[in-house]
Every structure is written in structure tokens, then in C-alpha cells.
Design a protein around this motif. Structure first.
Motif, mmCIF file in Angstrom:
data_model
loop_
_atom_site.group_PDB
_atom_site.id
_atom_site.type_symbol
_atom_site.label_atom_id
_atom_site.label_comp_id
_atom_site.label_asym_id
_atom_site.label_seq_id
_atom_site.Cartn_x
_atom_site.Cartn_y
_atom_site.Cartn_z
ATOM 1 N N LEU A 248 0.828 -1.201 0.000
ATOM 2 C CA LEU A 248 0.000 0.000 0.000
ATOM 3 C C LEU A 248 0.869 1.261 0.000
ATOM 4 O O LEU A 248 0.563 2.240 -0.684
ATOM 5 C CB LEU A 248 -0.936 0.003 1.217
ATOM 6 C CG LEU A 248 -2.131 0.982 1.156
ATOM 7 C CD1 LEU A 248 -2.957 0.735 -0.101
ATOM 8 C CD2 LEU A 248 -2.989 0.837 2.401
ATOM 9 N N MET A 249 1.964 1.223 0.754
ATOM 10 C CA MET A 249 2.884 2.360 0.765
ATOM 11 C C MET A 249 3.529 2.543 -0.612
ATOM 12 O O MET A 249 3.692 3.671 -1.094
ATOM 13 C CB MET A 249 3.955 2.170 1.837
ATOM 14 C CG MET A 249 5.013 3.279 1.875
ATOM 15 S SD MET A 249 4.307 4.925 2.145
ATOM 16 C CE MET A 249 3.883 4.811 3.893
ATOM 17 N N LYS A 250 3.878 1.441 -1.267
ATOM 18 C CA LYS A 250 4.455 1.526 -2.608
ATOM 19 C C LYS A 250 3.449 2.142 -3.583
ATOM 20 O O LYS A 250 3.820 2.939 -4.453
ATOM 21 C CB LYS A 250 4.864 0.131 -3.094
ATOM 22 C CG LYS A 250 6.061 -0.458 -2.349
ATOM 23 C CD LYS A 250 6.397 -1.844 -2.871
ATOM 24 C CE LYS A 250 7.576 -2.439 -2.098
ATOM 25 N NZ LYS A 250 7.888 -3.820 -2.553
ATOM 26 N N GLU A 251 2.175 1.785 -3.408
ATOM 27 C CA GLU A 251 1.140 2.348 -4.274
ATOM 28 C C GLU A 251 0.993 3.852 -4.035
ATOM 29 O O GLU A 251 0.859 4.636 -4.982
ATOM 30 C CB GLU A 251 -0.198 1.655 -4.013
ATOM 31 C CG GLU A 251 -1.321 2.154 -4.918
ATOM 32 C CD GLU A 251 -2.650 1.492 -4.630
ATOM 33 O OE1 GLU A 251 -3.672 1.952 -5.174
ATOM 34 O OE2 GLU A 251 -2.673 0.515 -3.853
ATOM 35 N N LEU A 252 1.053 4.251 -2.762
ATOM 36 C CA LEU A 252 0.961 5.678 -2.434
ATOM 37 C C LEU A 252 2.100 6.457 -3.088
ATOM 38 O O LEU A 252 1.865 7.494 -3.729
ATOM 39 C CB LEU A 252 1.004 5.877 -0.920
ATOM 40 C CG LEU A 252 1.129 7.331 -0.444
ATOM 41 C CD1 LEU A 252 -0.075 8.153 -0.866
ATOM 42 C CD2 LEU A 252 1.317 7.385 1.075
ATOM 43 N N LEU A 253 3.324 5.982 -2.929
ATOM 44 C CA LEU A 253 4.471 6.676 -3.503
ATOM 45 C C LEU A 253 4.373 6.765 -5.021
ATOM 46 O O LEU A 253 4.728 7.790 -5.616
ATOM 47 C CB LEU A 253 5.763 5.969 -3.097
ATOM 48 C CG LEU A 253 6.075 5.961 -1.591
ATOM 49 C CD1 LEU A 253 7.330 5.141 -1.315
ATOM 50 C CD2 LEU A 253 6.226 7.379 -1.053
ATOM 51 N N LYS A 254 3.868 5.713 -5.645
ATOM 52 C CA LYS A 254 3.695 5.717 -7.097
ATOM 53 C C LYS A 254 2.687 6.780 -7.511
ATOM 54 O O LYS A 254 2.923 7.554 -8.460
ATOM 55 C CB LYS A 254 3.233 4.335 -7.570
ATOM 56 C CG LYS A 254 3.022 4.233 -9.077
ATOM 57 C CD LYS A 254 2.561 2.832 -9.464
ATOM 58 C CE LYS A 254 2.301 2.744 -10.954
ATOM 59 N NZ LYS A 254 1.832 1.387 -11.357
ATOM 60 N N VAL A 255 1.561 6.860 -6.786
ATOM 61 C CA VAL A 255 0.518 7.841 -7.101
ATOM 62 C C VAL A 255 1.034 9.266 -6.888
ATOM 63 O O VAL A 255 0.773 10.165 -7.700
ATOM 64 C CB VAL A 255 -0.738 7.581 -6.233
ATOM 65 C CG1 VAL A 255 -1.722 8.738 -6.344
ATOM 66 C CG2 VAL A 255 -1.411 6.284 -6.657
ATOM 67 N N LEU A 256 1.767 9.474 -5.814
ATOM 68 C CA LEU A 256 2.307 10.808 -5.533
ATOM 69 C C LEU A 256 3.270 11.254 -6.628
ATOM 70 O O LEU A 256 3.216 12.394 -7.098
ATOM 71 C CB LEU A 256 3.018 10.822 -4.178
ATOM 72 C CG LEU A 256 2.159 10.570 -2.933
ATOM 73 C CD1 LEU A 256 3.015 10.591 -1.676
ATOM 74 C CD2 LEU A 256 1.024 11.581 -2.819
ATOM 75 N N LYS A 257 4.135 10.350 -7.056
ATOM 76 C CA LYS A 257 5.115 10.689 -8.093
ATOM 77 C C LYS A 257 4.431 10.929 -9.434
ATOM 78 O O LYS A 257 4.797 11.854 -10.166
ATOM 79 C CB LYS A 257 6.148 9.570 -8.208
ATOM 80 C CG LYS A 257 7.070 9.458 -6.989
ATOM 81 C CD LYS A 257 7.987 8.244 -7.077
ATOM 82 C CE LYS A 257 8.855 8.111 -5.831
ATOM 83 N NZ LYS A 257 9.709 6.889 -5.867
ATOM 84 N N GLN A 258 3.440 10.109 -9.757
ATOM 85 C CA GLN A 258 2.736 10.259 -11.029
ATOM 86 C C GLN A 258 1.993 11.589 -11.118
ATOM 87 O O GLN A 258 1.868 12.170 -12.200
ATOM 88 C CB GLN A 258 1.749 9.107 -11.233
ATOM 89 C CG GLN A 258 2.403 7.780 -11.575
ATOM 90 C CD GLN A 258 1.398 6.649 -11.698
ATOM 91 O OE1 GLN A 258 0.283 6.721 -11.171
ATOM 92 N NE2 GLN A 258 1.781 5.588 -12.390
ATOM 93 N N ASN A 259 1.516 12.072 -9.974
ATOM 94 C CA ASN A 259 0.722 13.306 -9.956
ATOM 95 C C ASN A 259 1.529 14.525 -9.510
ATOM 96 O O ASN A 259 0.966 15.616 -9.352
ATOM 97 C CB ASN A 259 -0.494 13.122 -9.039
ATOM 98 C CG ASN A 259 -1.522 12.180 -9.618
ATOM 99 O OD1 ASN A 259 -2.414 12.585 -10.362
ATOM 100 N ND2 ASN A 259 -1.409 10.897 -9.282
ATOM 101 N N GLY A 260 2.837 14.336 -9.329
ATOM 102 C CA GLY A 260 3.689 15.466 -8.976
ATOM 103 C C GLY A 260 3.391 16.078 -7.628
ATOM 104 O O GLY A 260 3.550 17.286 -7.439
#
Length: 244
Positions: free
Chosen positions: A36-48
Motif C-alpha cells: 500500500l505504501m508503494k502504491e501511495l508513492l507511485k501515485v504521488l510521483k505520477q501526480n507530482g
């Protein structure tokens, strides 16, 4: 951060970002693992979305809810699109004045700059998505509410913003002591963007290489630098003096 401006929990933050909420910054617990943390970091990076790793003690101080290793702050403002802002100003026949903040990380300095910018007719403030001070309660208070009256644009990179301004006919001037040019020798009557750097490092060297001009304030004391909000005010009021 005030509690009503916070989002607690990894899943809640993911959903807020994906729903298009104006997330100003996310604090992520250092060394926390899991899918879940990996998913959060991915979403944050994708959306700047701006985020930083912090110890769990800091997260605990932000509120008494179960944060699950992540707390987000919701911005009290909506950020403007730089391209749309530039086009609207030029279409209206205005003489644009921008401030570009390269690495201002203190919310109170940010708020003080916003307050002075609003008082001196600045048309927009440009900040990077990563490494910039958050728009939080301290920013709003120090700006005396001016944060609601002036467009603020977030960009991926300051250097790209400089290129965009230049291609739109807006001169870029960096405030730096690494020059022989005095601020009072610069022509501020034309469309211009003033680039201010952080107090500890100043304007990034890569940005200094691409700006149109560099200028410094004369210093006569034993201390070698001014607070960045004070220096910004000095630059802006030279613009006002020339444009009166």
C-alpha cells in the motif's frame, strides 16, 4: 497544519489525489514498507505531489488519529496554470510581473513574500512542486490573507519555467550576489520575472546559467545577506519605482 486541512491514512490520501484534491504536501513515515505504501508513492510521483520522509514521531504530533504512516495537508487554495496565466495577462495587454521562488522552504518567508507581492502588483508567483514551502496555516497568516488574492503556479522545474517565461517575452532576472550588476541598473519597466533563491543556497547554479540578467542589492553591513522576504521586497519596490 490544522486538523481540518489534514488527511490521515494511506488509502485516504491515494483516493484524495486520484479525485483531484489540491494536496499541498504529504508526510510519509520513514522506512515504512508494504504494497500500500508503494502504491501511495507511485501515485504521488505520477501526480507530482510534494512529499517528504519523516520519523513517526512527527506524524504522531500532527494529530491523534491513526495515520498509518502518512499524513497529507490540503491546500487552502487552488493553484493556477502558468501557461493560461501568461496568456491571459498578455491578451489583456498587461505588463506582467512574476516572482519565481527557487527553494523557499519556510512557510513564513513564503507568506511574507506573498504579502509583499500582492501589495506591489505581482501578477503571479511560481514555485516548484518539490522542495517548496507548503501553503498552510502559517503561510495564510503571514501573508495576511494575500495568498487568496494572487495566483500561485506550481511547476515541475524552475529552469523549465524560466524558459517558458522567456519564450513568452518575459525577461528573467535572478537575485544573486554572484554578479557585478546592481539592482538599480536593471530595466524593470518591461515584462519581467524576478527569481529569488533560498537563503542558504541562493538561486540554483543551473538556473543562474539560463536567466537573462542577474542583479544584487548593495550591502554595507558586516552581515552578508538579507532575509529572502526582505530582499524580495527591495527588488519589488524597485520595480514599482520604475513603473510609477
Amino acid at each position: 497544519m490544522e486538523k481540518e486541512q489534514q488527511i490521515f491514512g494511506i488509502r485516504a490520501i491515494i483516493e484524495a489525489v486520484q479525485a483531484g484534491k489540491e494536496i499541498d504536501k504529504v508526510f510519509v513515515q520513514k522506512d515504512l514498507q508494504g504494497d500500500l505504501m508503494k502504491e501511495l508513492l507511485k501515485v504521488l510521483k505520477q501526480n507530482g505531489v510534494n512529499f517528504s520522509y519523516v520519523p513517526v514521531e512527527k506524524l504522531n504530533r500532527l494529530g491523534d488519529r491513526n495515520h498509518q504512516g502518512a499524513v497529507a495537508s490540503i491546500s487552502p487554495i487552488s493553484f493556477a496554470d502558468l501557461d493560461e496565466l501568461i496568456m491571459s495577462l498578455l491578451d489583456e495587454g498587461k505588463n506582467p510581473l512574476f516572482i519565481v521562488l527557487d527553494g523557499i522552504s519556510d512557510a513564513r518567508n513564503f507568506g511574507a513574500i506573498i504579502r509583499t507581492a500582492e501589495c506591489t502588483g505581482v501578477n503571479g508567483i511560481i514555485v516548484p512542486k518539490q522542495g517548496s514551502a507548503p501553503v498552510n496555516g502559517d503561510t495564510v497568516k503571514t501573508s495576511a490573507g494575500a495568498v487568496f488574492n494572487i495566483p500561485i503556479c506550481k511547476v515541475d522545474h524552475v529552469k523549465d519555467a524560466v524558459f517558458h517565461l522567456q519564450s513568452s517575452g518575459i525577461k528573467t532576472v535572478a537575485a544573486t550576489e554572484k554578479t557585478n550588476n546592481n539592482v538599480y541598473d536593471i530595466d524593470f519597466t518591461e515584462p519581467v520575472a524576478i527569481v529569488m533563491g533560498s537563503e542558504d543556497k541562493g538561486v540554483n547554479p543551473s538556473v543562474l546559467k539560463v536567466v537573462d540578467e542577474k542583479a544584487k542589492l548593495p550591502m554595507y553591513g558586516t552581515i552578508s545577506s538579507l532575509n529572502v522576504s526582505v530582499a524580495c521586497g527591495a527588488f519589488l519596490y524597485e520595480v514599482v519605482r520604475q513603473r510609477l
